[in-house]
Design a protein around this motif. Structure first.
Motif, PDB file in Angstrom:
ATOM      1  N   ALA A 184       0.843  -1.195   0.000  1.00  0.00           N
ATOM      2  CA  ALA A 184       0.000   0.000   0.000  1.00  0.00           C
ATOM      3  C   ALA A 184       0.879   1.245   0.000  1.00  0.00           C
ATOM      4  O   ALA A 184       1.980   1.242   0.560  1.00  0.00           O
ATOM      5  N   LEU A 188      -1.481   6.221   3.223  1.00  0.00           N
ATOM      6  CA  LEU A 188      -2.809   5.874   2.715  1.00  0.00           C
ATOM      7  C   LEU A 188      -3.889   6.265   3.724  1.00  0.00           C
ATOM      8  O   LEU A 188      -3.791   5.955   4.911  1.00  0.00           O
ATOM      9  N   ALA A 198      -5.270   2.418  -4.548  1.00  0.00           N
ATOM     10  CA  ALA A 198      -4.296   1.477  -3.989  1.00  0.00           C
ATOM     11  C   ALA A 198      -4.570   0.064  -4.491  1.00  0.00           C
ATOM     12  O   ALA A 198      -3.643  -0.677  -4.847  1.00  0.00           O
TER      13      ALA A 198
END
Length: 508
Positions: A184, A188, A198
Protein backbone atom coordinates in the motif's frame (compact mmCIF):
# COMPACT_ATOMS: atom_id res chain seq x y z
CA UNK A 1 -19.20 -31.61 -0.26
CA UNK A 2 -18.22 -31.33 3.37
CA UNK A 3 -20.11 -29.19 5.82
CA UNK A 4 -17.19 -26.78 6.20
CA UNK A 5 -14.77 -24.91 4.00
CA UNK A 6 -11.38 -26.50 3.46
CA UNK A 7 -8.98 -25.24 6.10
CA UNK A 8 -11.75 -23.60 8.14
CA UNK A 9 -13.00 -24.65 11.59
CA UNK A 10 -16.42 -26.26 11.90
CA UNK A 11 -19.22 -23.71 11.95
CA UNK A 12 -21.67 -23.69 14.86
CA UNK A 13 -25.42 -23.77 14.39
CA UNK A 14 -26.92 -20.51 13.13
CA UNK A 15 -28.37 -19.33 16.49
CA UNK A 16 -24.96 -19.65 18.17
CA UNK A 17 -23.10 -17.80 15.42
CA UNK A 18 -25.83 -15.18 15.10
CA UNK A 19 -25.75 -14.44 18.83
CA UNK A 20 -22.15 -13.31 18.58
CA UNK A 21 -22.84 -11.23 15.47
CA UNK A 22 -25.87 -9.49 16.96
CA UNK A 23 -23.75 -8.29 19.87
CA UNK A 24 -21.17 -6.72 17.53
CA UNK A 25 -22.32 -3.10 17.30
CA UNK A 26 -19.83 -2.16 14.57
CA UNK A 27 -20.94 -5.06 12.40
CA UNK A 28 -24.62 -4.22 12.87
CA UNK A 29 -23.99 -0.58 12.01
CA UNK A 30 -22.08 -1.46 8.84
CA UNK A 31 -24.77 -3.91 7.73
CA UNK A 32 -27.67 -1.61 8.49
CA UNK A 33 -26.19 1.31 6.58
CA UNK A 34 -25.20 -0.78 3.56
CA UNK A 35 -28.36 -2.87 3.20
CA UNK A 36 -30.70 0.10 3.65
CA UNK A 37 -28.78 2.11 1.06
CA UNK A 38 -28.80 -0.69 -1.53
CA UNK A 39 -32.45 -1.49 -0.79
CA UNK A 40 -33.59 2.08 -1.38
CA UNK A 41 -31.65 2.41 -4.64
CA UNK A 42 -33.00 -0.90 -5.92
CA UNK A 43 -36.59 0.10 -5.21
CA UNK A 44 -36.11 3.30 -7.17
CA UNK A 45 -34.50 1.49 -10.13
CA UNK A 46 -37.23 -1.15 -10.27
CA UNK A 47 -40.00 1.47 -10.07
CA UNK A 48 -38.74 2.94 -13.35
CA UNK A 49 -39.71 -0.22 -15.25
CA UNK A 50 -43.40 -0.34 -16.13
CA UNK A 51 -43.36 -4.05 -17.00
CA UNK A 52 -41.32 -5.28 -14.03
CA UNK A 53 -43.94 -7.87 -13.04
CA UNK A 54 -43.93 -9.26 -16.60
CA UNK A 55 -40.11 -9.41 -16.65
CA UNK A 56 -40.15 -11.20 -13.30
CA UNK A 57 -42.62 -13.77 -14.57
CA UNK A 58 -40.64 -14.20 -17.79
CA UNK A 59 -37.45 -14.89 -15.83
CA UNK A 60 -39.27 -17.43 -13.71
CA UNK A 61 -40.71 -19.20 -16.75
CA UNK A 62 -37.36 -19.32 -18.57
CA UNK A 63 -35.63 -20.78 -15.54
CA UNK A 64 -38.37 -23.33 -14.84
CA UNK A 65 -38.42 -24.45 -18.47
CA UNK A 66 -34.64 -24.87 -18.44
CA UNK A 67 -34.69 -26.90 -15.23
CA UNK A 68 -37.39 -29.20 -16.58
CA UNK A 69 -35.22 -29.92 -19.63
CA UNK A 70 -31.81 -29.51 -18.01
CA UNK A 71 -30.45 -32.79 -19.39
CA UNK A 72 -31.11 -31.70 -22.97
CA UNK A 73 -29.69 -28.20 -22.54
CA UNK A 74 -26.54 -29.49 -20.82
CA UNK A 75 -25.79 -31.71 -23.81
CA UNK A 76 -26.51 -28.83 -26.19
CA UNK A 77 -24.20 -26.54 -24.21
CA UNK A 78 -21.38 -29.07 -24.30
CA UNK A 79 -21.76 -29.47 -28.06
CA UNK A 80 -21.82 -25.69 -28.61
CA UNK A 81 -18.77 -25.01 -26.42
CA UNK A 82 -16.82 -27.83 -28.04
CA UNK A 83 -17.71 -26.63 -31.54
CA UNK A 84 -16.43 -23.16 -30.62
CA UNK A 85 -13.04 -24.52 -29.53
CA UNK A 86 -13.64 -24.92 -25.80
CA UNK A 87 -13.14 -28.02 -23.64
CA UNK A 88 -15.91 -29.16 -21.27
CA UNK A 89 -15.33 -31.03 -18.01
CA UNK A 90 -18.00 -32.53 -15.73
CA UNK A 91 -17.63 -32.39 -11.93
CA UNK A 92 -20.00 -34.37 -9.73
CA UNK A 93 -18.87 -32.66 -6.53
CA UNK A 94 -16.49 -30.11 -5.05
CA UNK A 95 -13.54 -32.48 -4.77
CA UNK A 96 -13.75 -33.46 -8.42
CA UNK A 97 -14.06 -29.85 -9.55
CA UNK A 98 -11.02 -28.85 -7.49
CA UNK A 99 -8.98 -31.75 -8.90
CA UNK A 100 -9.90 -30.76 -12.45
CA UNK A 101 -8.98 -27.09 -12.01
CA UNK A 102 -5.77 -27.91 -10.16
CA UNK A 103 -4.70 -30.32 -12.91
CA UNK A 104 -5.48 -27.78 -15.64
CA UNK A 105 -3.41 -25.09 -13.93
CA UNK A 106 -0.49 -27.47 -13.35
CA UNK A 107 -0.54 -28.49 -17.02
CA UNK A 108 0.20 -24.85 -17.96
CA UNK A 109 3.30 -24.85 -15.75
CA UNK A 110 2.03 -21.80 -13.83
CA UNK A 111 1.83 -21.44 -10.04
CA UNK A 112 -0.59 -18.53 -9.78
CA UNK A 113 -3.98 -17.54 -11.18
CA UNK A 114 -6.11 -14.41 -11.19
CA UNK A 115 -9.79 -14.79 -10.39
CA UNK A 116 -13.03 -13.10 -11.28
CA UNK A 117 -15.51 -13.01 -8.41
CA UNK A 118 -17.26 -16.40 -8.39
CA UNK A 119 -19.78 -17.90 -5.96
CA UNK A 120 -19.21 -21.39 -7.37
CA UNK A 121 -15.48 -21.34 -6.57
CA UNK A 122 -16.26 -20.08 -3.06
CA UNK A 123 -18.76 -22.91 -2.68
CA UNK A 124 -16.14 -25.55 -3.47
CA UNK A 125 -13.31 -23.73 -1.61
CA UNK A 126 -11.16 -23.64 -4.75
CA UNK A 127 -8.65 -21.14 -3.39
CA UNK A 128 -7.79 -23.41 -0.49
CA UNK A 129 -7.55 -26.45 -2.76
CA UNK A 130 -5.16 -24.61 -5.11
CA UNK A 131 -3.06 -23.37 -2.20
CA UNK A 132 -2.71 -26.94 -0.92
CA UNK A 133 -1.13 -27.79 -4.30
CA UNK A 134 1.25 -24.82 -4.29
CA UNK A 135 -0.86 -22.58 -6.54
CA UNK A 136 -1.73 -19.08 -5.39
CA UNK A 137 -5.07 -17.57 -6.40
CA UNK A 138 -5.44 -13.78 -6.46
CA UNK A 139 -8.93 -12.30 -6.09
CA UNK A 140 -9.31 -9.24 -8.31
CA UNK A 141 -12.76 -7.97 -7.33
CA UNK A 142 -12.19 -5.12 -4.86
CA UNK A 143 -14.43 -6.53 -2.13
CA UNK A 144 -13.06 -10.05 -2.62
CA UNK A 145 -9.54 -8.60 -2.44
CA UNK A 146 -10.41 -6.99 0.90
CA UNK A 147 -11.74 -10.30 2.20
CA UNK A 148 -8.70 -12.22 0.98
CA UNK A 149 -6.16 -9.76 2.37
CA UNK A 150 -8.02 -9.70 5.68
CA UNK A 151 -7.93 -13.53 5.92
CA UNK A 152 -11.68 -13.24 6.19
CA UNK A 153 -14.76 -14.81 4.62
CA UNK A 154 -17.33 -13.13 2.36
CA UNK A 155 -20.50 -12.04 4.14
CA UNK A 156 -22.64 -10.92 1.20
CA UNK A 157 -23.24 -12.24 -2.32
CA UNK A 158 -22.83 -8.91 -4.10
CA UNK A 159 -20.66 -7.01 -1.60
CA UNK A 160 -18.48 -9.63 0.13
CA UNK A 161 -16.83 -7.04 2.40
CA UNK A 162 -20.09 -5.37 3.43
CA UNK A 163 -19.19 -5.98 7.08
CA UNK A 164 -16.06 -3.81 6.82
CA UNK A 165 -15.94 -0.02 7.07
CA UNK A 166 -13.41 2.26 5.39
CA UNK A 167 -11.12 2.46 8.40
CA UNK A 168 -10.91 -1.31 8.64
CA UNK A 169 -10.18 -1.62 4.92
CA UNK A 170 -7.40 0.94 5.13
CA UNK A 171 -5.77 -0.98 8.01
CA UNK A 172 -6.00 -4.25 6.07
CA UNK A 173 -4.36 -2.73 2.99
CA UNK A 174 -1.50 -1.22 5.00
CA UNK A 175 -0.92 -4.41 6.95
CA UNK A 176 -1.34 -7.10 4.29
CA UNK A 177 -0.77 -5.79 0.75
CA UNK A 178 3.00 -6.19 0.89
CA UNK A 179 2.60 -9.91 1.62
CA UNK A 180 0.61 -10.40 -1.60
CA UNK A 181 2.45 -8.10 -3.98
CA UNK A 182 2.77 -4.34 -4.35
CA UNK A 183 2.48 -2.71 -0.89
CA UNK A 184 0.00 0.00 0.00
CA UNK A 185 1.25 3.54 -0.67
CA UNK A 186 2.73 5.56 2.16
CA UNK A 187 0.24 7.74 4.04
CA UNK A 188 -2.81 5.87 2.72
CA UNK A 189 -6.05 7.33 4.11
CA UNK A 190 -9.52 5.81 4.29
CA UNK A 191 -11.04 7.95 1.53
CA UNK A 192 -12.75 5.76 -1.10
CA UNK A 193 -10.74 7.22 -3.99
CA UNK A 194 -7.39 6.47 -2.33
CA UNK A 195 -8.43 2.96 -1.33
CA UNK A 196 -9.63 2.19 -4.85
CA UNK A 197 -6.42 3.56 -6.37
CA UNK A 198 -4.30 1.48 -3.99
CA UNK A 199 -6.20 -1.65 -5.04
CA UNK A 200 -5.93 -0.73 -8.75
CA UNK A 201 -2.16 -0.30 -8.62
CA UNK A 202 -1.77 -3.47 -6.54
CA UNK A 203 -3.81 -5.55 -9.01
CA UNK A 204 -2.45 -4.07 -12.24
CA UNK A 205 0.84 -6.00 -12.10
CA UNK A 206 -1.08 -9.22 -11.49
CA UNK A 207 -3.31 -8.68 -14.52
CA UNK A 208 -0.30 -8.06 -16.75
CA UNK A 209 1.67 -11.03 -15.40
CA UNK A 210 -0.98 -13.73 -15.11
CA UNK A 211 -1.11 -16.53 -17.67
CA UNK A 212 -4.13 -18.34 -16.18
CA UNK A 213 -7.48 -16.95 -15.04
CA UNK A 214 -10.42 -18.58 -13.26
CA UNK A 215 -13.95 -17.25 -13.54
CA UNK A 216 -17.52 -18.14 -12.84
CA UNK A 217 -20.47 -17.41 -15.11
CA UNK A 218 -23.71 -15.57 -14.51
CA UNK A 219 -25.28 -17.27 -17.50
CA UNK A 220 -24.36 -19.96 -20.05
CA UNK A 221 -26.21 -19.90 -23.37
CA UNK A 222 -26.89 -23.45 -24.58
CA UNK A 223 -27.72 -22.30 -28.11
CA UNK A 224 -24.32 -20.71 -28.78
CA UNK A 225 -22.03 -22.00 -26.02
CA UNK A 226 -21.53 -18.42 -24.81
CA UNK A 227 -20.42 -17.59 -21.26
CA UNK A 228 -21.68 -14.35 -19.71
CA UNK A 229 -20.14 -12.49 -16.77
CA UNK A 230 -21.58 -9.30 -15.28
CA UNK A 231 -19.36 -7.11 -13.10
CA UNK A 232 -18.94 -3.47 -12.20
CA UNK A 233 -15.21 -2.76 -11.91
CA UNK A 234 -13.54 -3.92 -15.11
CA UNK A 235 -11.37 -6.46 -13.30
CA UNK A 236 -13.40 -9.24 -14.89
CA UNK A 237 -12.69 -7.88 -18.37
CA UNK A 238 -8.96 -7.93 -17.60
CA UNK A 239 -9.07 -11.53 -16.35
CA UNK A 240 -11.20 -12.73 -19.24
CA UNK A 241 -9.08 -11.26 -22.03
CA UNK A 242 -5.40 -11.05 -21.00
CA UNK A 243 -4.37 -14.56 -19.79
CA UNK A 244 -3.51 -17.38 -22.19
CA UNK A 245 -5.74 -19.90 -20.39
CA UNK A 246 -9.23 -19.28 -19.03
CA UNK A 247 -10.99 -21.79 -16.76
CA UNK A 248 -14.66 -21.20 -15.98
CA UNK A 249 -16.36 -23.04 -13.12
CA UNK A 250 -20.17 -22.79 -13.20
CA UNK A 251 -23.10 -24.57 -11.64
CA UNK A 252 -25.20 -26.56 -14.08
CA UNK A 253 -28.26 -24.44 -13.25
CA UNK A 254 -26.69 -21.34 -14.83
CA UNK A 255 -27.83 -22.43 -18.31
CA UNK A 256 -30.39 -20.50 -20.33
CA UNK A 257 -31.63 -21.91 -23.64
CA UNK A 258 -31.11 -19.07 -26.14
CA UNK A 259 -29.24 -15.83 -26.67
CA UNK A 260 -32.59 -14.03 -26.77
CA UNK A 261 -33.30 -15.08 -23.16
CA UNK A 262 -30.52 -12.76 -22.02
CA UNK A 263 -32.82 -9.84 -22.82
CA UNK A 264 -34.85 -10.55 -19.69
CA UNK A 265 -32.01 -11.11 -17.25
CA UNK A 266 -29.87 -8.21 -18.44
CA UNK A 267 -32.77 -5.98 -17.36
CA UNK A 268 -33.63 -7.62 -14.04
CA UNK A 269 -30.21 -8.59 -12.65
CA UNK A 270 -28.52 -5.14 -12.65
CA UNK A 271 -31.55 -3.42 -11.14
CA UNK A 272 -31.96 -6.08 -8.46
CA UNK A 273 -28.28 -6.27 -7.52
CA UNK A 274 -26.51 -2.93 -7.99
CA UNK A 275 -29.64 -0.83 -8.68
CA UNK A 276 -28.26 0.13 -12.10
CA UNK A 277 -30.29 0.38 -15.30
CA UNK A 278 -27.55 -1.40 -17.24
CA UNK A 279 -24.57 -3.37 -16.03
CA UNK A 280 -21.26 -1.47 -16.41
CA UNK A 281 -19.26 -4.46 -17.73
CA UNK A 282 -21.05 -7.35 -19.45
CA UNK A 283 -18.49 -9.75 -20.92
CA UNK A 284 -19.43 -12.56 -23.28
CA UNK A 285 -17.16 -15.13 -24.90
CA UNK A 286 -17.75 -18.18 -27.02
CA UNK A 287 -14.92 -20.72 -27.08
CA UNK A 288 -11.67 -19.34 -28.43
CA UNK A 289 -10.80 -16.96 -31.27
CA UNK A 290 -7.41 -16.72 -32.98
CA UNK A 291 -5.59 -13.55 -32.03
CA UNK A 292 -8.25 -12.40 -29.52
CA UNK A 293 -8.46 -13.40 -25.90
CA UNK A 294 -7.29 -16.65 -24.27
CA UNK A 295 -5.88 -19.35 -26.53
CA UNK A 296 -7.35 -22.14 -24.37
CA UNK A 297 -10.77 -22.22 -22.72
CA UNK A 298 -12.01 -24.84 -20.25
CA UNK A 299 -15.54 -25.05 -18.84
CA UNK A 300 -16.07 -27.05 -15.62
CA UNK A 301 -19.75 -27.87 -15.13
CA UNK A 302 -20.44 -28.30 -11.42
CA UNK A 303 -23.22 -30.43 -9.93
CA UNK A 304 -22.34 -30.61 -6.20
CA UNK A 305 -25.88 -31.30 -5.02
CA UNK A 306 -27.78 -29.50 -7.75
CA UNK A 307 -29.22 -32.66 -9.28
CA UNK A 308 -30.42 -33.70 -5.82
CA UNK A 309 -32.05 -30.30 -5.39
CA UNK A 310 -33.69 -30.65 -8.80
CA UNK A 311 -35.39 -33.85 -7.61
CA UNK A 312 -37.31 -31.88 -4.96
CA UNK A 313 -40.40 -30.39 -6.62
CA UNK A 314 -40.66 -27.62 -4.02
CA UNK A 315 -37.00 -26.98 -3.24
CA UNK A 316 -35.90 -26.84 -6.89
CA UNK A 317 -37.14 -23.24 -7.06
CA UNK A 318 -33.85 -22.28 -5.42
CA UNK A 319 -32.04 -23.22 -8.65
CA UNK A 320 -33.71 -20.28 -10.39
CA UNK A 321 -31.50 -17.93 -8.37
CA UNK A 322 -29.45 -15.46 -10.43
CA UNK A 323 -27.38 -14.33 -7.41
CA UNK A 324 -28.64 -10.75 -7.32
CA UNK A 325 -28.61 -10.61 -3.48
CA UNK A 326 -31.83 -8.55 -3.29
CA UNK A 327 -33.21 -10.97 -0.71
CA UNK A 328 -30.27 -10.30 1.63
CA UNK A 329 -30.81 -6.54 1.57
CA UNK A 330 -34.43 -6.76 2.76
CA UNK A 331 -34.02 -9.59 5.27
CA UNK A 332 -34.32 -8.47 8.93
CA UNK A 333 -32.40 -11.55 10.07
CA UNK A 334 -29.46 -11.03 7.72
CA UNK A 335 -29.33 -7.32 8.58
CA UNK A 336 -28.70 -8.16 12.21
CA UNK A 337 -26.72 -11.39 11.99
CA UNK A 338 -24.56 -10.77 8.91
CA UNK A 339 -23.37 -13.36 6.43
CA UNK A 340 -20.77 -15.24 8.46
CA UNK A 341 -23.41 -16.77 10.73
CA UNK A 342 -24.74 -18.81 7.78
CA UNK A 343 -21.46 -20.75 7.49
CA UNK A 344 -21.71 -20.97 3.72
CA UNK A 345 -20.76 -19.20 0.52
CA UNK A 346 -24.47 -18.37 0.24
CA UNK A 347 -25.68 -16.19 3.12
CA UNK A 348 -29.09 -14.69 3.74
CA UNK A 349 -32.47 -16.09 2.70
CA UNK A 350 -31.17 -17.77 -0.46
CA UNK A 351 -28.44 -19.46 1.57
CA UNK A 352 -31.00 -20.63 4.13
CA UNK A 353 -32.76 -22.64 1.40
CA UNK A 354 -29.92 -23.47 -1.00
CA UNK A 355 -27.19 -24.65 1.37
CA UNK A 356 -29.31 -27.28 3.19
CA UNK A 357 -30.27 -28.72 -0.18
CA UNK A 358 -26.76 -28.77 -1.64
CA UNK A 359 -25.14 -30.13 1.52
CA UNK A 360 -28.04 -31.89 3.23
CA UNK A 361 -29.23 -31.31 6.80
CA UNK A 362 -26.96 -33.75 8.64
CA UNK A 363 -24.94 -31.10 10.50
CA UNK A 364 -26.24 -28.83 13.25
CA UNK A 365 -25.48 -25.79 11.07
CA UNK A 366 -27.33 -27.01 7.98
CA UNK A 367 -30.31 -28.23 10.05
CA UNK A 368 -30.57 -24.79 11.66
CA UNK A 369 -30.47 -22.69 8.47
CA UNK A 370 -34.17 -23.13 7.49
CA UNK A 371 -35.00 -21.47 10.83
CA UNK A 372 -32.90 -18.38 10.07
CA UNK A 373 -35.97 -16.44 8.98
CA UNK A 374 -39.03 -14.65 10.30
CA UNK A 375 -41.06 -15.84 7.28
CA UNK A 376 -42.00 -12.20 6.66
CA UNK A 377 -41.99 -12.76 2.88
CA UNK A 378 -39.93 -9.69 1.96
CA UNK A 379 -37.41 -11.94 0.18
CA UNK A 380 -40.10 -13.35 -2.11
CA UNK A 381 -41.42 -9.86 -2.91
CA UNK A 382 -38.04 -8.64 -4.23
CA UNK A 383 -36.83 -11.81 -5.95
CA UNK A 384 -36.52 -11.10 -9.71
CA UNK A 385 -37.29 -14.74 -10.55
CA UNK A 386 -40.09 -15.17 -7.99
CA UNK A 387 -38.51 -17.83 -5.77
CA UNK A 388 -41.01 -18.50 -2.98
CA UNK A 389 -38.36 -18.61 -0.26
CA UNK A 390 -40.83 -18.78 2.66
CA UNK A 391 -42.50 -21.83 1.11
CA UNK A 392 -39.16 -23.62 0.77
CA UNK A 393 -38.14 -22.66 4.31
CA UNK A 394 -41.27 -24.26 5.73
CA UNK A 395 -40.73 -27.29 3.49
CA UNK A 396 -37.15 -27.70 4.76
CA UNK A 397 -38.21 -27.22 8.37
CA UNK A 398 -40.59 -30.13 7.93
CA UNK A 399 -37.71 -32.21 6.54
CA UNK A 400 -35.52 -31.32 9.52
CA UNK A 401 -38.19 -32.15 12.10
CA UNK A 402 -39.84 -35.16 10.46
CA UNK A 403 -37.04 -36.62 8.34
CA UNK A 404 -38.31 -38.72 5.45
CA UNK A 405 -37.34 -39.34 1.86
CA UNK A 406 -34.93 -37.11 0.02
CA UNK A 407 -32.32 -37.47 -2.73
CA UNK A 408 -28.62 -37.53 -1.84
CA UNK A 409 -25.97 -38.12 -4.51
CA UNK A 410 -28.68 -39.22 -6.92
CA UNK A 411 -30.11 -41.91 -4.63
CA UNK A 412 -33.46 -41.77 -2.83
CA UNK A 413 -32.62 -41.90 0.86
CA UNK A 414 -34.67 -41.85 4.05
CA UNK A 415 -33.12 -39.42 6.50
CA UNK A 416 -33.68 -39.38 10.23
CA UNK A 417 -35.20 -36.37 12.00
CA UNK A 418 -32.63 -33.93 13.31
CA UNK A 419 -31.86 -33.98 17.02
CA UNK A 420 -33.49 -31.47 19.33
CA UNK A 421 -36.94 -31.44 17.74
CA UNK A 422 -38.70 -34.19 19.68
CA UNK A 423 -41.04 -31.79 21.51
CA UNK A 424 -41.91 -29.97 18.30
CA UNK A 425 -42.57 -33.26 16.56
CA UNK A 426 -44.81 -34.44 19.38
CA UNK A 427 -46.75 -31.18 19.44
CA UNK A 428 -47.32 -31.19 15.68
CA UNK A 429 -48.44 -34.81 15.70
CA UNK A 430 -50.82 -34.13 18.57
CA UNK A 431 -52.20 -31.13 16.71
CA UNK A 432 -52.62 -33.15 13.53
CA UNK A 433 -54.46 -35.90 15.41
CA UNK A 434 -56.76 -33.39 17.11
CA UNK A 435 -57.59 -31.66 13.82
CA UNK A 436 -58.39 -35.03 12.28
CA UNK A 437 -60.88 -35.76 15.10
CA UNK A 438 -63.47 -32.94 15.36
CA UNK A 439 -64.92 -34.16 18.66
CA UNK A 440 -61.49 -34.20 20.29
CA UNK A 441 -60.72 -30.76 18.89
CA UNK A 442 -63.96 -29.31 20.31
CA UNK A 443 -63.22 -30.87 23.70
CA UNK A 444 -59.72 -29.35 23.63
CA UNK A 445 -61.13 -25.90 22.85
CA UNK A 446 -63.72 -26.15 25.61
CA UNK A 447 -61.08 -27.27 28.12
CA UNK A 448 -58.79 -24.39 27.10
CA UNK A 449 -61.65 -21.89 27.51
CA UNK A 450 -62.68 -23.18 30.95
CA UNK A 451 -59.12 -23.09 32.28
CA UNK A 452 -58.16 -19.76 30.72
CA UNK A 453 -57.57 -18.17 34.10
CA UNK A 454 -54.84 -20.70 34.85
CA UNK A 455 -52.84 -20.20 31.67
CA UNK A 456 -49.25 -18.92 32.21
CA UNK A 457 -47.99 -15.69 30.73
CA UNK A 458 -44.67 -17.33 29.83
CA UNK A 459 -43.93 -20.82 28.54
CA UNK A 460 -41.45 -23.17 30.27
CA UNK A 461 -38.28 -24.50 28.68
CA UNK A 462 -35.26 -22.53 27.46
CA UNK A 463 -36.40 -22.07 23.83
CA UNK A 464 -40.05 -21.36 24.68
CA UNK A 465 -39.05 -19.05 27.53
CA UNK A 466 -36.79 -17.07 25.21
CA UNK A 467 -39.61 -16.79 22.65
CA UNK A 468 -42.24 -15.60 25.15
CA UNK A 469 -39.79 -13.37 27.00
CA UNK A 470 -40.55 -10.62 24.47
CA UNK A 471 -43.99 -11.74 23.29
CA UNK A 472 -47.34 -12.06 25.03
CA UNK A 473 -49.19 -15.31 24.59
CA UNK A 474 -52.60 -14.67 23.02
CA UNK A 475 -55.49 -14.90 25.43
CA UNK A 476 -57.83 -17.83 24.95
CA UNK A 477 -61.39 -16.55 24.31
CA UNK A 478 -64.22 -17.47 26.65
CA UNK A 479 -65.78 -19.59 23.91
CA UNK A 480 -64.68 -21.01 20.59
CA UNK A 481 -66.08 -19.56 17.38
CA UNK A 482 -68.20 -22.67 16.85
CA UNK A 483 -69.69 -22.43 20.37
CA UNK A 484 -70.31 -18.71 19.96
CA UNK A 485 -72.01 -19.30 16.62
CA UNK A 486 -74.13 -22.11 18.04
CA UNK A 487 -75.27 -19.93 20.94
CA UNK A 488 -76.06 -17.10 18.52
CA UNK A 489 -78.15 -19.37 16.32
CA UNK A 490 -80.06 -20.69 19.30
CA UNK A 491 -80.79 -17.16 20.48
CA UNK A 492 -81.88 -16.20 16.97
CA UNK A 493 -84.24 -19.17 16.82
CA UNK A 494 -85.86 -18.18 20.11
CA UNK A 495 -86.21 -14.55 19.05
CA UNK A 496 -87.65 -15.52 15.67
CA UNK A 497 -90.22 -17.66 17.39
CA UNK A 498 -91.11 -14.59 19.44
CA UNK A 499 -91.47 -12.48 16.26
CA UNK A 500 -88.06 -10.72 16.21
CA UNK A 501 -84.84 -11.77 14.50
CA UNK A 502 -81.87 -10.16 16.33
CA UNK A 503 -79.55 -10.92 13.42
CA UNK A 504 -81.47 -8.54 11.14
CA UNK A 505 -81.26 -5.84 13.73
CA UNK A 506 -77.50 -6.24 13.91
CA UNK A 507 -77.16 -6.08 10.16
CA UNK A 508 -79.13 -2.82 10.04
Amino acid sequence: MSGTFVGMPAFPAFPVAAHEAVNNQTLRGNLRHATHTIRAKRAKAVAEVSDWAALREAGKQIKDHTLRHLDRYLVQLEESVTAAGGIVHWAADADEANRIVTRLVKETGESEVVKVKSMATQEIALNEALEAEGIRAYETDLAELIVQLGKDRPSHILVPAIHRNRGEIRDIFVREMSEWGRPAPEGLTDTPAELAEAARVHLREKFLRAKVAVSGANFMVAETGTMVVLESEGNGRMCLTLPDTLITVAGIEKIIPTWRDLEVFLQTLPRSSTAERMNPYTSTWTGTTDGDGPRTFHLVLLDNGRTDTLADTIGRQALRCIRCSACLNVCPVYERAGGHAYGSAYPGPIGAILTPQLRGTATALDASLPYASTLCGACYDVCPVAIDIPEILVHLRERVVEGGETTRQGVRTTIKPAKGHAAERAAMRAGRWALDHPAAWRATQQLAARTRGLHPKRLPGSAAKAWTGSRDLPEVPAASFRDWWRQRERAATRETAAGHDPRKGQEQ
